[in-house]
Design an enzyme around this catalytic site. Structure first.
Site, PDB file in Angstrom:
ATOM      1  N   HIS A  56       0.944  -1.112   0.091  1.00  0.00           N
ATOM      2  CA  HIS A  56      -0.090  -0.023  -0.052  1.00  0.00           C
ATOM      3  C   HIS A  56       0.850   1.079   0.111  1.00  0.00           C
ATOM      4  CE1 HIS A  56      -3.740  -2.053   0.197  1.00  0.00           C
ATOM      5  NE2 HIS A  56      -3.255  -2.617   1.373  1.00  0.00           N
ATOM      6  N   ARG A  81       6.807  -5.687   3.330  1.00  0.00           N
ATOM      7  CA  ARG A  81       5.742  -6.150   3.122  1.00  0.00           C
ATOM      8  C   ARG A  81       5.569  -6.113   1.564  1.00  0.00           C
ATOM      9  NH1 ARG A  81      -0.390  -4.236   4.989  1.00  0.00           N
ATOM     10  NH2 ARG A  81       0.201  -2.233   4.010  1.00  0.00           N
ATOM     11  N   GLU A 157      -6.641 -11.895   6.964  1.00  0.00           N
ATOM     12  CA  GLU A 157      -6.903 -10.514   6.785  1.00  0.00           C
ATOM     13  C   GLU A 157      -8.585 -10.732   6.138  1.00  0.00           C
ATOM     14  OE1 GLU A 157      -4.127  -7.202   5.142  1.00  0.00           O
ATOM     15  OE2 GLU A 157      -3.704  -8.997   3.954  1.00  0.00           O
ATOM     16  N   ASP A 183      -8.420  -4.634   6.810  1.00  0.00           N
ATOM     17  CA  ASP A 183      -8.748  -5.332   6.250  1.00  0.00           C
ATOM     18  C   ASP A 183      -9.511  -6.499   7.176  1.00  0.00           C
ATOM     19  OD1 ASP A 183      -8.454  -4.809   3.577  1.00  0.00           O
ATOM     20  OD2 ASP A 183      -6.442  -5.138   3.612  1.00  0.00           O
TER      21      ASP A 183
END
Length: 281
Positions: A56, A81, A157, A183
Site C-alpha cells: 500500500h 511487505r 485479513e 482489512d
C-alpha cells in the site's frame, strides 16, 4: 566472489528473532514513503525492525533497495511487505536484503505453504539462489543461515483466512501471523464496519485475541499493526510478539498537523475548511 558456509564470518542476526529469544516483543517501524533519507531517519530510532511497505505504500523495488541500503548503518532489521503472494517479488526482496517478509491475503494452508516455500532455500523451500545484495548486507555465510534467520509472516485479513486460521498457523516454516486490522475488520464484518486501525469493537477485539491464541498454541508468533502508543502497549500486554508502532506517513502528518494547530490556536486563527486533515494507513 566466494559464496558458501566454508567462510568463517557469520550472517548478521535478525533482531526480531533476538528479541523473541529474550522473551521480549519486537518493535517495528513502517515505511510508505519511497525515500532513502527518511528511511535512514526512521531506522536510527531504535526500532528492532523497520518494514518497507511495497503493497500500500508508494514504494517500488528500486526504491526498496535504496531504503534497505540507507537503513543498514543503524543495524535495524529490514523487512518488506510484498504486494501479493507471488514468488518473484518475494525472492527479489530477500535478495535485496530483507530479513523478513510480510505477505498479505494468505487465505488457506496451501497458500501459506507456497509462501513459506518462496522464502526458504531447499530443502525447506524453493527459493532461487542469487542473494545479489543480501550477501553483502547479511554476510558471506548467508546461504547456510538464511533459512533460520529470515522471518516469514503471513497476513490473516479475510473471513476465509480467519476460518482457516488453525491450519494456516500450523504450516511448517511459518514464523508467525501478522494482523492488518483494517482489512480484517472489512473481512469479518463484510464492510459493515469501516476500515481502520486500533479497533475497540468487542467482536474485533475477540478476533484479535483468538488469532493471538491460535498462533501461540501452534508455537508461532503473533504480530499486529497499530497506530497509537496506547494501543501498541495494550497489544503487547495482550501478548503480541511483534507490534508495528507507527508509519512514516502518520508521523509526518501528525507532527505537521500538531505544529500548525498549535500556531493557529495561539494566534487565534481557525483551521481553514479547504485544508481538511487526512489520515493514512
Amino acid at each position: 566472489m566466494v559464496y558458501g558456509s566454508e567462510l568463517e564470518a557469520r550472517m548478521v542476526k535478525n533482531r526480531i528473532k533476538a528479541a523473541w529469544s529474550r522473551q521480549q516483543p519486537a518493535l517495528n517501524g513502517w515505511l510508505s514513503i519511497p525515500n532513502g533519507f527518511s528511511a535512514e531517519i526512521m531506522a536510527a530510532q531504535a526500532f528492532d525492525s523497520v518494514t518497507v511497505d511495497a503493497q500500500h505504500g508508494v514504494v517500488g523495488y528500486t526504491d526498496a533497495v535504496r531504503m534497505f541500503q540507507a537503513m543498514r548503518a543503524s543495524n535495524v532489521t529490514p523487512v518488506a511487505r510484498v504486494p501479493w503472494l507471488e514468488p518473484g517479488i518475494i525472492m527479489k526482496m530477500l535478495d535485496a536484503g530483507a530479513y523478513g517478509i510480510i505477505c498479505p491475503m494468505v487465505n488457506n494452508r496451501k497458500q501459506a505453504q507456497e509462501f513459506v516455500s518462496y522464502v526458504r532455500y531447499p530443502p525447506d523451500g524453493i527459493r532461487s539462489f542469487g542473494p545479489t545484495r543480501a550477501i553483502f548486507a547479511g554476510g558471506p555465510n548467508y546461504f547456510a543461515e538464511a533459512n533460520e534467520n529470515v522471518v516469514c509472516l503471513a497476513m490473516v485479513e479475510t473471513a476465509e483466512a480467519y476460518a482457516n486460521l488453525t491450519e494456516i498457523a500450523a504450516t511448517p516454516g511459518l514464523d508467525g501471523i501478522y494482523i492488518g486490522p483494517a482489512d480484517l475488520t472489512l473481512g469479518l464484518t463484510d464492510g459493515r464496519l469501516a476500515p481502520g486501525l486500533d479497533r475497540e469493537e468487542q467482536e474485533i477485539v475477540d478476533a484479535l485475541h483468538r488469532i493471538r491464541k491460535v498462533c501461540h498454541d501452534a508455537g508461532i508468533k503473533a504480530g499486529i499493526h497499530t497506530v497509537s502508543t496506547e494501543y501498541a502497549v495494550k497489544a503487547i500486554e495482550w501478548g503480541f510478539d511483534l507490534v508495528t508502532l507507527i508509519s512514516d506517513v502518520r508521523l509526518l502528518a501528525a507532527a505537521a498537523s500538531a505544529h500548525v494547530d498549535e500556531v493557529r490556536r495561539r494566534i487565534g486563527i481557525e483551521q481553514q475548511s479547504e485544508n481538511a486533515k487526512t489520515t493514512s494507513y
